[in-house]
Design an enzyme around this catalytic site. Structure first.
Site, mmCIF file in Angstrom:
data_model
loop_
_atom_site.group_PDB
_atom_site.id
_atom_site.type_symbol
_atom_site.label_atom_id
_atom_site.label_comp_id
_atom_site.label_asym_id
_atom_site.label_seq_id
_atom_site.Cartn_x
_atom_site.Cartn_y
_atom_site.Cartn_z
ATOM 1 N N HIS A 135 14.922 8.092 0.911
ATOM 2 C CA HIS A 135 14.525 7.680 2.232
ATOM 3 C C HIS A 135 14.948 6.526 2.874
ATOM 4 C CE1 HIS A 135 10.934 10.618 1.121
ATOM 5 N NE2 HIS A 135 11.949 11.312 1.096
ATOM 6 N N PRO A 159 0.693 -1.272 -0.086
ATOM 7 C CA PRO A 159 -0.076 -0.104 -0.103
ATOM 8 C C PRO A 159 0.848 1.387 -0.134
ATOM 9 C CG PRO A 159 -0.193 -1.124 2.158
ATOM 10 C CD PRO A 159 0.669 -2.062 1.110
ATOM 11 N N ASP A 160 0.136 2.531 -0.551
ATOM 12 C CA ASP A 160 1.089 3.405 -0.596
ATOM 13 C C ASP A 160 0.562 4.169 0.826
ATOM 14 O OD1 ASP A 160 -1.343 4.655 -0.816
ATOM 15 O OD2 ASP A 160 -1.103 5.280 -3.073
ATOM 16 N N PHE A 161 0.907 5.558 0.943
ATOM 17 C CA PHE A 161 0.815 6.319 2.232
ATOM 18 C C PHE A 161 -0.766 6.759 2.135
ATOM 19 C CE2 PHE A 161 5.010 7.364 4.404
ATOM 20 C CZ PHE A 161 5.224 6.267 4.715
ATOM 21 N N ARG A 162 -0.993 7.361 1.117
ATOM 22 C CA ARG A 162 -2.294 8.481 1.058
ATOM 23 C C ARG A 162 -3.467 8.265 0.276
ATOM 24 N NH1 ARG A 162 2.678 10.772 1.404
ATOM 25 N NH2 ARG A 162 3.013 12.195 3.213
ATOM 26 N N CYS A 172 0.405 3.352 -13.050
ATOM 27 C CA CYS A 172 1.825 3.260 -13.572
ATOM 28 C C CYS A 172 1.980 2.007 -14.586
ATOM 29 C CB CYS A 172 2.839 3.181 -12.363
ATOM 30 S SG CYS A 172 3.040 4.444 -11.596
ATOM 31 N N CYS A 184 20.486 -3.134 20.615
ATOM 32 C CA CYS A 184 21.809 -3.192 20.464
ATOM 33 C C CYS A 184 22.589 -4.044 21.255
ATOM 34 C CB CYS A 184 22.079 -1.426 20.628
ATOM 35 S SG CYS A 184 24.152 -1.140 20.428
ATOM 36 N N ASN A 220 1.155 9.447 -12.734
ATOM 37 C CA ASN A 220 0.280 9.391 -11.380
ATOM 38 C C ASN A 220 -1.045 9.282 -11.675
ATOM 39 O OD1 ASN A 220 1.527 9.184 -8.570
ATOM 40 N ND2 ASN A 220 0.287 10.978 -8.406
ATOM 41 N N LYS A 221 -1.803 8.759 -10.457
ATOM 42 C CA LYS A 221 -3.113 8.707 -10.650
ATOM 43 C C LYS A 221 -3.633 10.346 -10.454
ATOM 44 C CE LYS A 221 -4.381 4.216 -8.942
ATOM 45 N NZ LYS A 221 -4.801 3.785 -7.298
ATOM 46 N N ASN A 247 11.140 4.825 -2.111
ATOM 47 C CA ASN A 247 10.372 3.777 -1.626
ATOM 48 C C ASN A 247 11.554 3.092 -0.598
ATOM 49 O OD1 ASN A 247 7.987 4.360 -2.758
ATOM 50 N ND2 ASN A 247 8.331 3.117 -4.657
ATOM 51 N N ILE A 248 11.111 2.275 0.222
ATOM 52 C CA ILE A 248 11.953 1.449 1.044
ATOM 53 C C ILE A 248 11.722 -0.095 0.619
ATOM 54 C CG2 ILE A 248 12.285 3.416 2.789
ATOM 55 C CD1 ILE A 248 9.859 1.958 4.278
ATOM 56 N N ASP A 249 11.106 -0.306 -0.483
ATOM 57 C CA ASP A 249 10.939 -1.714 -0.409
ATOM 58 C C ASP A 249 11.917 -2.401 -1.390
ATOM 59 O OD1 ASP A 249 10.501 -0.905 -3.327
ATOM 60 O OD2 ASP A 249 8.298 -0.437 -2.872
#
Ligand code: CNA
Length: 352
Positions: free
Chosen positions: A127, A34-37, A249, A162, A227-228, A108-110
């Site tokens: 990010h 899922p995206d954020f928004r 996309c 840690c 983009n949508k 993205n972090i995926d």
């Protein structure tokens, strides 16, 4: 849509172009992340179960210090290895193979760019990513293997801790209130004027300073938004030459492949990569999926080690301390390029 894409297709067919991509969560929704928004399906809409004071808190460093569980619940779901790259990711890979790709700036972090075969050198993870982890107190690194072990350790309640100071450990994902990697700013400074084409895809352009990238490209650069929704500078400060495609996309990627005559290569690339990933995956239970996820994460880690200069621990720590004093993501004010060097300002992510 075909007509709107013509200026892009013509430039690509000419060859000898330097393309940059500036991407966000929307290029990965096709993979099931899922995206954020996005209303109803976005992460922010679905975070109620984590009892957060507000959805963004899951990525806020001060909240993490007090309550790391919310982030680790989400991290377990999003950890690289569970998802396959999308058609759009494979288009980026094909641009690389065709020697047209100059850089992929991703929020993205995926790690799906890497999994599609885009080389580390081309990728700017603005990010951060799950590829490295550090203690939030003493900044000592932790290996992916130890982090994944701790995430499953009930005595630690699944919170990586840690080995040196017992502080909480966090993957090097940039939280609201933290600085972006120096590589992002270095490349922005060095290259932004050089790009012939900037493809901005799957992002709401609401997180700064990333959202400023498309407005910084040269006047001759062809800007393309896929983009949508129409957003950011494409709405507030449009250029006559802008190409704006408000659609999925993956659908646009497929059409571009056809218009460029790349269909056979593309299908072969997707088929081979998908088969490889599925062979690893078919019939796997949760434990095996986690094992696969660890294996892939290890491969990514090794990939990074072979593709980048070796970093010693000492430098790692000083890099981070230096970065903390540098630029930061923020959500209330749009930093100008001048404010970028204002190291004294309170670090924050901009998320409008
Ligand atoms: P966002 O603010 O959620 O915006 C996503 C945008 O993509 C929206 O404008 C959507 O309309 C659009 N969109 C969604 N699906 C599609 C699709 N299939 N085709 C076309 N457009 C689509 O996400 P941003 O990336 O702009 O925000 C930046 C945040 C999101 C970064 O800090 C990321 O770390 C963070 N994030 C990353 C992931 C990931 O790694 N996959 C997932 C969720 C959030």
């Amino acid at each position: 849509m075909e007509e709107a894409l013509q200026p892009l297709v013509e430039r690509l067919k000419k060859g000898n172009v330097k393309i940059s991509l500036m991407t966000g969560a929307g290029i990965s929704t096709g993979a099931g992340i899922p995206d954020f928004r996005s209303p109803k399906t976005g992460l922010y809409h679905n975070l109620a179960r984590l009892n957060l004071p507000h959805p963004e808190a899951v990525f806020e460093i001060n909240y993490f210090r007090e309550n790391p569980h919310a982030f680790y619940t989400l991290a377990d779901e999003l950890y690289p290895g569970r998802f396959l790259p999308t058609k759009f990711h494979f288009l980026i890979r094909l641009l690389q193979d065709k020697k047209l790709l100059r850089r992929v700036y991703t929020q993205n972090i995926d790690a799906l760019e890497r999994l599609s075969g885009v080389l580390d050198d081309y990728i700017v993870e603005a990010h951060g990513s799950f590829a490295r982890n550090h203690c939030i107190d003493c900044h000592k690194p932790m290996s992916i293997a130890d982090l994944r072990k701790d995430m499953k350790d009930k005595s630690l309640k699944g919170i990586p801790t840690c080995r040196h100071c017992k502080g909480y450990v966090k993957p090097d994902i940039v939280f609201f209130g933290e600085s972006l990697p120096r590589r992002f700013f270095d490349l922005w400074e060095e290259e932004i004027e050089e790009y012939d084409v900037a493809i901005v895809a799957g992002t709401s352009l609401t997180v700064f300073p990333f959202a400023m990238l498309p407005s910084e490209v040269s006047k001759d650069c062809l800007r393309v938004l896929i983009n949508k929704d129409k957003c950011g500078t494409f709405e507030t400060d449009p250029r006559d030459s802008d190409v704006v495609i408000q659609d999925e996309c993956d659908k646009v990627a497929e059409l571009l492949v056809d218009l460029l005559g790349w269909r056979d290569e593309f299908d072969q690339l997707v088929e081979e990569a998908t088969k490889k990933h599925k062979e690893n995956r078919l019939g796997l239970g949760l434990d095996e999926t986690q094992a696969l996820s660890e294996k892939l994460a290890k491969e990514i880690e090794q990939d990074i080690q072979t593709n980048t200069e070796p970093r010693d621990e000492e430098n790692d720590i000083s890099d981070i301390v230096e970065e903390i004093n540098e630029l930061v993501i923020s959500s209330e004010s749009k930093p100008s390029k001048d404010s970028e060097s204002n190291h004294d300002s309170e670090p924050e992510i901009t998320d409008e």
